[in-house]
Design a protein around this motif. Structure first.
Motif, PDB file in Angstrom:
ATOM      1  N   LEU A 251       0.813  -1.212   0.000  1.00  0.00           N
ATOM      2  CA  LEU A 251       0.000   0.000   0.000  1.00  0.00           C
ATOM      3  C   LEU A 251       0.853   1.271   0.000  1.00  0.00           C
ATOM      4  O   LEU A 251       0.466   2.272  -0.605  1.00  0.00           O
ATOM      5  CB  LEU A 251      -0.977  -0.032   1.174  1.00  0.00           C
ATOM      6  CG  LEU A 251      -2.033  -1.153   1.032  1.00  0.00           C
ATOM      7  CD1 LEU A 251      -2.823  -1.325   2.322  1.00  0.00           C
ATOM      8  CD2 LEU A 251      -2.983  -0.878  -0.143  1.00  0.00           C
TER       9      LEU A 251
ATOM     10  N   TRP B 234      -7.152  -1.305  -7.374  1.00  0.00           N
ATOM     11  CA  TRP B 234      -8.287  -0.443  -7.031  1.00  0.00           C
ATOM     12  C   TRP B 234      -7.899   0.644  -6.028  1.00  0.00           C
ATOM     13  O   TRP B 234      -8.598   1.637  -5.900  1.00  0.00           O
ATOM     14  CB  TRP B 234      -9.429  -1.278  -6.445  1.00  0.00           C
ATOM     15  CG  TRP B 234     -10.242  -2.002  -7.469  1.00  0.00           C
ATOM     16  CD1 TRP B 234      -9.807  -2.945  -8.360  1.00  0.00           C
ATOM     17  CD2 TRP B 234     -11.641  -1.835  -7.724  1.00  0.00           C
ATOM     18  NE1 TRP B 234     -10.855  -3.379  -9.146  1.00  0.00           N
ATOM     19  CE2 TRP B 234     -11.990  -2.722  -8.759  1.00  0.00           C
ATOM     20  CE3 TRP B 234     -12.637  -1.032  -7.161  1.00  0.00           C
ATOM     21  CZ2 TRP B 234     -13.305  -2.826  -9.256  1.00  0.00           C
ATOM     22  CZ3 TRP B 234     -13.938  -1.147  -7.648  1.00  0.00           C
ATOM     23  CH2 TRP B 234     -14.262  -2.026  -8.695  1.00  0.00           C
ATOM     24  N   HIS B 235      -6.833   0.438  -5.290  1.00  0.00           N
ATOM     25  CA  HIS B 235      -6.497   1.414  -4.257  1.00  0.00           C
ATOM     26  C   HIS B 235      -5.306   2.284  -4.631  1.00  0.00           C
ATOM     27  O   HIS B 235      -4.751   2.991  -3.806  1.00  0.00           O
ATOM     28  CB  HIS B 235      -6.335   0.706  -2.907  1.00  0.00           C
ATOM     29  CG  HIS B 235      -7.597  -0.036  -2.609  1.00  0.00           C
ATOM     30  ND1 HIS B 235      -8.755   0.625  -2.270  1.00  0.00           N
ATOM     31  CD2 HIS B 235      -7.927  -1.344  -2.730  1.00  0.00           C
ATOM     32  CE1 HIS B 235      -9.738  -0.257  -2.158  1.00  0.00           C
ATOM     33  NE2 HIS B 235      -9.271  -1.452  -2.442  1.00  0.00           N
TER      34      HIS B 235
ATOM     35  N   HIS C 238     -11.581   0.973   1.847  1.00  0.00           N
ATOM     36  CA  HIS C 238     -10.307   0.368   2.198  1.00  0.00           C
ATOM     37  C   HIS C 238      -9.680   1.216   3.290  1.00  0.00           C
ATOM     38  O   HIS C 238      -9.423   2.393   3.091  1.00  0.00           O
ATOM     39  CB  HIS C 238      -9.408   0.396   0.952  1.00  0.00           C
ATOM     40  CG  HIS C 238      -8.244  -0.523   0.985  1.00  0.00           C
ATOM     41  ND1 HIS C 238      -7.024  -0.139   1.471  1.00  0.00           N
ATOM     42  CD2 HIS C 238      -8.115  -1.804   0.589  1.00  0.00           C
ATOM     43  CE1 HIS C 238      -6.173  -1.169   1.341  1.00  0.00           C
ATOM     44  NE2 HIS C 238      -6.823  -2.191   0.820  1.00  0.00           N
TER      45      HIS C 238
END
Lengths: 503, 503
Positions: free
Chosen positions: B21, B71-72, B84
């Motif tokens: 992330l 998607w993030h 999220h």
């Protein structure tokens, strides 16, 4: 919370999870709380300002854990197992991080593709006929659903759509609503409640078929009702066979039913929610014989194949033009196949088979203990990990025993009804259940049974001497029969006294 | 894998997730793979023997990540957001560890009770009318569903059940199938595909209502069709209003529609899947005015309220005797309310509002950039986090632009159709999207647009001089109009050339 704090908190949570699972035996398996317990423990509204992570975490033990039924305690023998394994939990962490919504190939190609291949892996483990696999042609094959309830509904809707098209091909003037109003679906009288609900949702009649002494639907029963229904102008279109029923893990006789369904153009769906996982073992695979007659097949790896909830497998034969992949209720879906991938690889087929065999072995061990006690009887064949048993006595007596077992909070069981009898179900559930837990559970049950019978005896001898007089005229050989005699005489005072005292 | 190894591997996975992330911007947002890429990368069958965790983990980067749509990533602007957050991921780890299946209170009291209270928290955040809350009476209130698709289906089925009972109360002789065959449901022509599917599954007619210039269903349109349908002998019973449509985030006019539905005894369900989260901000709450006329209301905290998928909220008014809590497709359910509890507490209402406002601000920023470029137009009011925009030109030109954008792989968008026009949707999705990403996205789009127009101009000047001649006789002021003129003249060679070169 930023990534740096997540690193710290995530590792703390990993330790919390490991601690929880390593020490789960020390927790009371079933909670003491009363309905409504939680509302007073937390504020009535969400906080305006952010709280600290410490405050939230502190509340896990204060608010949540006192109300948790510990499904993964080796003292949990209720319902059916729900799967739980470390590899699945690790995969789920990854799934949450990727956080894609796999509703189409482009939405995340890996999500769609891994699912297709994992379901083929699973189909091969089960030795399903070739036309149930996707392979590279992609006509048959499986899809992950959330639950067996969804899978049954989807199969019924696909069957409904197919029959409507089939009839309209010959009779273009017949309306869909007219056809649907004549449709009739069938399932076992032992089938799960979700099967009946699928009929309600789909707006079609659902008839429950009578079962034989083994709680199985047989071919002759289906044949009979089909003739009656066709004569009455109805259109049979769907049969939901159950392999491993919820009450007793009974198996509908699909080798008899399948050919009938095929001949009568009835869609046969197989619901093997619990039992399906066992079919990866060659010795249990014969239970699935007849699948070659089925149109669709479902079971829940999230029950007994170590893949955490939710992960239900449905596949269908490739000769249908309908692709079940377009038949889903939810559009969005998590990257659930990651869990299968991690679990299948880290256990290997042999590890998974060993796990199934261990649970079946523990059930057999429990069965042996029950059979060795003359006060008890086994109520249905023990085929997999479920033992149905009861006192040789009245339903009320068995109900009282179960209440005492659950009230003691040492182990947790739920009952079922079999042929009008109140029966206790002992399902081997937790991954960590060992022989010593089963032995301990039985010795506990046996102890509570003795206590109950002793009390009953005292109760009888003290307050029901008139009935004892009756018993002297009858061949009453043990205290259970005393209790039955009490009941059959219409005087239920002893039992009622017991019930009041135990709730 | 035992608990000790899980401690180690779990912490490694936490680091992997944090690394993923923290560095997600460096990954290409949309993958390069072709359909079928994955099958050849892994074995055709599950392994017989267990593999090591190292082997599995190695394959995440080799097999999975090359096929993931991220998607993030702050370069992801497609579909709608999916929620999220770190608190939700931590809660989900706990949820997996507890691993209970909350199908009844006894199955895990904490699971049922926390859900009820969390949905009341949410209802209060949204300032829903009192009778949508459970409170301590427990008649109204909410339940977590997996997706909005399920919620719509459930609402439709509840409405179907209610109308059948209502009619049968007056006409006990009318059969359910006869009544159902006359039922008619309504939704916007902008409604999500799942609404139409709910009608198909429920076996009822579903009519799409025309919308006004703002893509909203208005009261007069509903009134008109109701009169026609009643005159034709049909029974209107259900209206699914959309607040925040998928194509353009338009809002049906529920202050007009609600009173009509109430007067006509039509169940009004509100689907606010995406937009619902915004109603926690006082400035957006007026968009929900009219909810007091609704029978049920649904939105997805798993879209825009930082609660990872799946977590869809449905609630209904307490005056109905039908409890939606019994209307679920799946029986089993995860302990999903833990995610809400963690997120609501660790963000606080103010933190959640700030998050919504930030996304809306970013959308407004993008809108301003688009409006400042004369070549483009805004296709629908920008109310929340979605901007619909297009070239002032043909659909084909816009389609080509979108293909080039997605082919470049720097950002990811999807299109929609609005009033026959091909429109690009720019949805602010990732939690970590900042102004600089939006600026970068626009400058990238703008650059590709200029390139495309330049090529078109070259193409026109080289190979379509006969059309340029035509243009000299017309007030053509820019190259987009050249392209349109080309198209309207029936010579699409330039566009076709472009399409072939870009796929």
């Amino acid at each position: 919370m930023d990534a740096a704090e997540f690193r710290r908190r995530g590792k703390e949570m990993v330790d919390y999870v490991a601690d929880y699972l390593e020490n789960i035996e020390k927790r009371q398996v079933y909670p003491d709380v009363e309905p409504g317990y939680l509302r007073s423990l937390i504020p009535e509204e969400a906080p305006e300002e952010a709280e600290s992570y410490e405050d939230v975490v502190k509340d896990i033990e204060r608010v949540i854990m006192p109300g948790v039924t510990h499904w993964h305690s080796p003292y949990f023998y209720a319902y059916f197992p729900t799967a739980h394994s470390f590899p699945a939990m690790l995969a789920d962490m990854l799934c949450g991080a990727i956080g894609c919504i796999g509703f189409s190939w482009a939405a995340s190609p890996a999500c769609t593709e891994l699912e297709t291949v994992m379901l083929d892996w699973l189909g091969k483990m089960l030795k399903l006929p070739e036309d149930f696999l996707a392979g590279t042609e992609g006509r048959g094959g499986g899809v992950i659903q959330g639950t067996a309830s969804e899978a049954t509904l989807i199969a019924l809707l696909a069957a409904r759509s197919k029959i409507v098209k089939l009839i309209q091909a010959d009779h273009p003037d017949r309306s869909e609503t007219d056809i649907i109003s004549k449709l009739v679906a069938y399932s076992s009288d032992q089938a799960h409640s979700s099967v009946e609900r699928a009929g309600l949702i789909g707006g079609v009649r659902m008839k429950k078929m009578p079962t034989d002494s083994k709680f199985s639907v047989r071919g002759a029963a289906l044949q009979k009702v089909l003739e009656e229904d066709r004569a009455a102008g109805l259109i049979p279109f769907f049969f939901c066979a159950t392999l491993g029923t919820t009450p007793s893990c009974a198996f509908d006789c699909i080798t008899e039913l399948g050919p009938i369904c095929n001949a009568e153009k009835i869609w046969m769906h197989i619901d093997a929610a619990y039992a399906g996982s066992a079919f990866i073992c060659p010795e249990f695979r014969p239970l699935l014989n007849g699948v070659e007659f089925a149109d669709s097949f479902n079971f829940n790896p999230h029950k007994w194949l170590l893949v955490n909830f939710d992960c239900s497998f449905i596949c269908h034969i490739s000769s249908h033009l309908i692709s079940l992949q377009h038949w889903q209720i939810p559009l969005g879906r998590r990257f659930r196949s990651l869990k299968m991938w991690f679990v299948f690889r880290m256990y290997g087929l042999k590890g998974l088979q060993a796990y199934i065999r261990k649970h079946v072995g523990l059930a057999k061990e429990f069965e042996t203990l029950v059979r060795a006690d003359q006060r008890f009887e086994i109520s249905a064949d023990v085929v997999l990990g479920l033992v149905c048993f009861r006192f040789k006595g009245s339903n009320e007596l068995n109900e009282t025993l179960l209440k005492r077992i659950n009230r003691a909070r040492k182990i947790h069981l739920v009952p079922c009804q079999l042929a009008g009898k109140f029966v206790l179900r002992f399902a081997v559930c937790a991954r960590t259940t060992e022989s010593r837990h089963v032995q301990e559970a039985w010795s506990h049950i046996s102890h509570l049974a003795s206590e109950l019978l002793q009390e009953l005896k005292n109760d009888i001898s003290m307050s029901n001497r008139h009935l004892l007089r009756l018993s002297q005229n009858q061949p009453i050989v043990n205290v259970i029969q005393y209790a039955n005699a009490l009941e059959s005489q219409g005087s239920q005072s002893s039992i009622h006294t017991l019930r009041e005292s135990t709730g």
